[in-house]
Design a protein around this motif. Structure first.
Motif, PDB file in Angstrom:
ATOM      1  N   VAL A  53       0.764  -0.604   0.153  1.00  0.00           N
ATOM      2  CA  VAL A  53       0.244  -0.078   0.345  1.00  0.00           C
ATOM      3  C   VAL A  53       0.834   1.352   0.108  1.00  0.00           C
ATOM      4  CG1 VAL A  53      -1.359   1.384   1.658  1.00  0.00           C
ATOM      5  CG2 VAL A  53      -1.885  -0.829   0.969  1.00  0.00           C
ATOM      6  N   ALA A  54       1.616   1.274   1.108  1.00  0.00           N
ATOM      7  CA  ALA A  54       2.206   2.045   0.932  1.00  0.00           C
ATOM      8  C   ALA A  54       3.375   2.072  -0.358  1.00  0.00           C
ATOM      9  CB  ALA A  54       3.893   2.195   2.172  1.00  0.00           C
TER      10      ALA A  54
ATOM     11  N   GLU B 288      11.171 -10.311   3.199  1.00  0.00           N
ATOM     12  CA  GLU B 288       9.963  -9.266   3.065  1.00  0.00           C
ATOM     13  C   GLU B 288      10.141  -9.343   1.055  1.00  0.00           C
ATOM     14  OE1 GLU B 288      12.303  -5.114   3.308  1.00  0.00           O
ATOM     15  OE2 GLU B 288      11.443  -5.228   4.936  1.00  0.00           O
ATOM     16  N   TYR B 289      10.931 -10.251   0.444  1.00  0.00           N
ATOM     17  CA  TYR B 289      10.658 -10.808  -0.689  1.00  0.00           C
ATOM     18  C   TYR B 289       9.487 -11.618  -1.312  1.00  0.00           C
ATOM     19  CZ  TYR B 289      11.603 -12.426  -5.324  1.00  0.00           C
ATOM     20  OH  TYR B 289      12.294 -13.163  -6.815  1.00  0.00           O
ATOM     21  N   ALA B 290       9.295 -12.409  -0.084  1.00  0.00           N
ATOM     22  CA  ALA B 290       8.211 -12.982   0.235  1.00  0.00           C
ATOM     23  C   ALA B 290       7.498 -12.412  -0.080  1.00  0.00           C
ATOM     24  CB  ALA B 290       8.137 -14.691   0.875  1.00  0.00           C
ATOM     25  N   SER B 291       7.151 -11.599   1.169  1.00  0.00           N
ATOM     26  CA  SER B 291       5.687 -10.590   2.124  1.00  0.00           C
ATOM     27  C   SER B 291       4.992 -10.163   0.701  1.00  0.00           C
ATOM     28  CB  SER B 291       6.614  -9.635   3.371  1.00  0.00           C
ATOM     29  OG  SER B 291       5.258  -8.850   3.558  1.00  0.00           O
ATOM     30  N   PHE B 292       6.577  -9.174   0.126  1.00  0.00           N
ATOM     31  CA  PHE B 292       5.840  -8.268  -1.109  1.00  0.00           C
ATOM     32  C   PHE B 292       5.022  -8.970  -2.494  1.00  0.00           C
ATOM     33  CE2 PHE B 292       6.355  -6.900  -5.597  1.00  0.00           C
ATOM     34  CZ  PHE B 292       6.271  -5.242  -5.396  1.00  0.00           C
ATOM     35  N   PHE B 293       5.682 -10.420  -2.411  1.00  0.00           N
ATOM     36  CA  PHE B 293       5.012 -11.158  -3.556  1.00  0.00           C
ATOM     37  C   PHE B 293       3.414 -11.500  -3.252  1.00  0.00           C
ATOM     38  CE2 PHE B 293       3.244 -15.254  -4.897  1.00  0.00           C
ATOM     39  CZ  PHE B 293       4.719 -15.589  -6.389  1.00  0.00           C
ATOM     40  N   VAL B 294       3.490 -12.364  -1.891  1.00  0.00           N
ATOM     41  CA  VAL B 294       1.957 -12.641  -1.264  1.00  0.00           C
ATOM     42  C   VAL B 294       1.224 -10.945  -1.587  1.00  0.00           C
ATOM     43  CG1 VAL B 294       0.544 -13.165   0.695  1.00  0.00           C
ATOM     44  CG2 VAL B 294       2.695 -14.257   0.455  1.00  0.00           C
ATOM     45  N   GLN B 295       1.942 -10.251  -0.650  1.00  0.00           N
ATOM     46  CA  GLN B 295       0.900  -8.939  -1.096  1.00  0.00           C
ATOM     47  C   GLN B 295       0.256  -9.140  -2.343  1.00  0.00           C
ATOM     48  OE1 GLN B 295       2.174  -5.449   1.740  1.00  0.00           O
ATOM     49  NE2 GLN B 295       3.146  -6.786   2.942  1.00  0.00           N
ATOM     50  N   TYR B 296       1.567  -9.042  -3.289  1.00  0.00           N
ATOM     51  CA  TYR B 296       1.169  -8.279  -4.765  1.00  0.00           C
ATOM     52  C   TYR B 296      -0.429  -9.410  -4.812  1.00  0.00           C
ATOM     53  CZ  TYR B 296       2.342  -7.301  -9.688  1.00  0.00           C
ATOM     54  OH  TYR B 296       1.731  -6.578 -10.828  1.00  0.00           O
ATOM     55  N   LEU B 297      -0.620 -10.957  -4.368  1.00  0.00           N
ATOM     56  CA  LEU B 297      -1.146 -11.446  -5.056  1.00  0.00           C
ATOM     57  C   LEU B 297      -2.481 -11.044  -4.717  1.00  0.00           C
ATOM     58  CD1 LEU B 297       1.282 -13.302  -6.365  1.00  0.00           C
ATOM     59  CD2 LEU B 297       0.106 -14.835  -5.033  1.00  0.00           C
ATOM     60  N   VAL B 298      -2.631 -10.855  -3.496  1.00  0.00           N
ATOM     61  CA  VAL B 298      -3.742 -10.067  -3.369  1.00  0.00           C
ATOM     62  C   VAL B 298      -3.782  -8.638  -3.611  1.00  0.00           C
ATOM     63  CG1 VAL B 298      -3.952  -9.653  -0.298  1.00  0.00           C
ATOM     64  CG2 VAL B 298      -2.974 -11.598  -0.542  1.00  0.00           C
TER      65      VAL B 298
ATOM     66  N   ALA C 237      -1.707  -1.140 -13.991  1.00  0.00           N
ATOM     67  CA  ALA C 237      -0.171  -2.322 -14.463  1.00  0.00           C
ATOM     68  C   ALA C 237       0.834  -1.032 -13.705  1.00  0.00           C
ATOM     69  CB  ALA C 237      -0.493  -2.653 -15.770  1.00  0.00           C
ATOM     70  N   LEU C 238       0.707   0.251 -14.275  1.00  0.00           N
ATOM     71  CA  LEU C 238       2.005   0.934 -14.301  1.00  0.00           C
ATOM     72  C   LEU C 238       2.090   1.200 -13.077  1.00  0.00           C
ATOM     73  CD1 LEU C 238       3.900   2.902 -15.870  1.00  0.00           C
ATOM     74  CD2 LEU C 238       2.823   4.384 -15.874  1.00  0.00           C
ATOM     75  N   LEU C 239       0.933   1.184 -12.249  1.00  0.00           N
ATOM     76  CA  LEU C 239       1.999   2.034 -10.852  1.00  0.00           C
ATOM     77  C   LEU C 239       1.802   0.499  -9.862  1.00  0.00           C
ATOM     78  CD1 LEU C 239      -2.222   4.086  -9.909  1.00  0.00           C
ATOM     79  CD2 LEU C 239       0.567   4.041 -10.080  1.00  0.00           C
ATOM     80  N   PHE C 240       1.907  -1.122  -9.946  1.00  0.00           N
ATOM     81  CA  PHE C 240       1.423  -2.428  -9.696  1.00  0.00           C
ATOM     82  C   PHE C 240       3.810  -2.253 -10.180  1.00  0.00           C
ATOM     83  CE2 PHE C 240      -2.446  -2.753  -8.152  1.00  0.00           C
ATOM     84  CZ  PHE C 240      -2.202  -3.402  -7.868  1.00  0.00           C
ATOM     85  N   ASP C 241       3.947  -1.792 -11.293  1.00  0.00           N
ATOM     86  CA  ASP C 241       4.977  -1.746 -11.697  1.00  0.00           C
ATOM     87  C   ASP C 241       6.146  -0.802 -11.157  1.00  0.00           C
ATOM     88  OD1 ASP C 241       4.081  -4.002 -13.303  1.00  0.00           O
ATOM     89  OD2 ASP C 241       4.067  -2.729 -15.056  1.00  0.00           O
TER      90      ASP C 241
END
Length: 278
Positions: free
Chosen positions: A5-6, A197-207, A238-242
């Motif tokens: 989110v941040a 944090e690498y795994a955390s970002f991946f999970v947060q991204y999916l959600v 999509a641009l925001l997520f990238d």
């Protein structure tokens, strides 16, 4: 702890200057004709759904839309396997060229220096093509296995999921650290297997993608016209997520962003690592 989110909020603060780059997600989504065909062939009057997208080189609008599934079984274009492989190779080359310029431009914009899409595309095309070919090799392995026996193709899915997780940072590391593909793959693997944090970002991204898809799917998956609108509307998303992924990888690597290998006309291996203030 990392917060997507941040990161998305930080990305949104730069959206005005970054917005022209949303043309890349738009182009790649518009070229996904199979998605339009599947929506056209669907008999549903109204669809709900959810989909979970992974961090990738270039996200597209389709990451946020639950598209109707094809009919059961393996369906190939009229030209058969040969045409399918040629199409996949063409898409791979195009994705590498656009992705290299896209992430290079993102890195430059976040570093506060002038974008140079074509120069970054040329400079990073080799590593990006190699990365895309690795992914394509897994896809083709699944395709060929499914031709032999459909259940065999399903066995490749865990490998694709593992690749998506272990190496999602690779193309970002190529441009952030100005490194070659083997080094970026190794660094991404090390982060994936040792950094929480690498795994955390991946999970947060999916959600997060799943939450967006809950809203986007009923809006854009009920007709070809709706899908066309969705391809346009969701390109900036999509641009925001990238951009959030770029910011995360920069923070993870301890980089602040540099002008890039082509800013002074040098090759990636000869560029100074002097930081540029943001």
């Amino acid at each position: 702890m990392v917060s997507i989110v941040a990161l998305l909020s930080r990305a949104a603060e730069r959206i005005d200057s970054l917005l022209p780059l949303s043309l890349v997600p738009f182009v790649l989504a518009a070229l996904s004709l199979d998605k339009f065909r599947r929506i056209a062939a669907s008999n549903a009057d109204f669809r709900f759904g959810i989909t979970f997208g992974f961090p990738t080189t270039v996200s597209s609008s389709w990451e946020f839309i639950n598209v109707p599934q094809p009919t059961p079984g393996l369906t190939l274009p009229a030209g058969g396997v040969g045409l399918t492989v040629l199409v996949l190779l063409a898409v791979t080359v195009l994705s590498a060229a656009l992705g290299a310029g896209y992430l290079g431009s993102l890195r430059r914009e976040l570093a506060g220096v002038e974008r140079s899409f074509l120069e970054d595309s040329r400079a990073y095309f080799g590593p990006f093509l190699g990365f895309e070919l690795l992914h394509l090799a897994l896809v083709l392995a699944g395709l060929l296995a499914a031709i032999v026996a459909l259940p065999l193709g399903l066995l490749v899915l865990p490998l694709l999921l593992a690749f998506a997780y272990l190496f999602y940072a690779t193309p970002y590391l190529v441009v952030v650290e100005e490194t070659d593909l083997p080094s970026a793959l190794r660094r991404s693997y090390e982060y994936a297997t040792s950094d929480g944090e690498y795994a955390s970002f991946f999970v947060q991204y999916l959600v997060s993608v799943g939450l967006v898809s809950v809203v986007a799917t009923p809006l854009f998956s009920n007709s070809v016209l709706g899908a066309a609108v969705g391809v346009v509307v969701l390109a900036p998303v999509a641009l925001l997520f990238d951009t959030a992924t770029m910011l995360f990888v920069r923070d993870l690597a301890g980089a602040t962003g540099r002008e890039g290998p082509t800013a002074s006309g040098t090759d990636p291996g000869g560029q100074s690592n002097m930081p540029v203030e943001t």
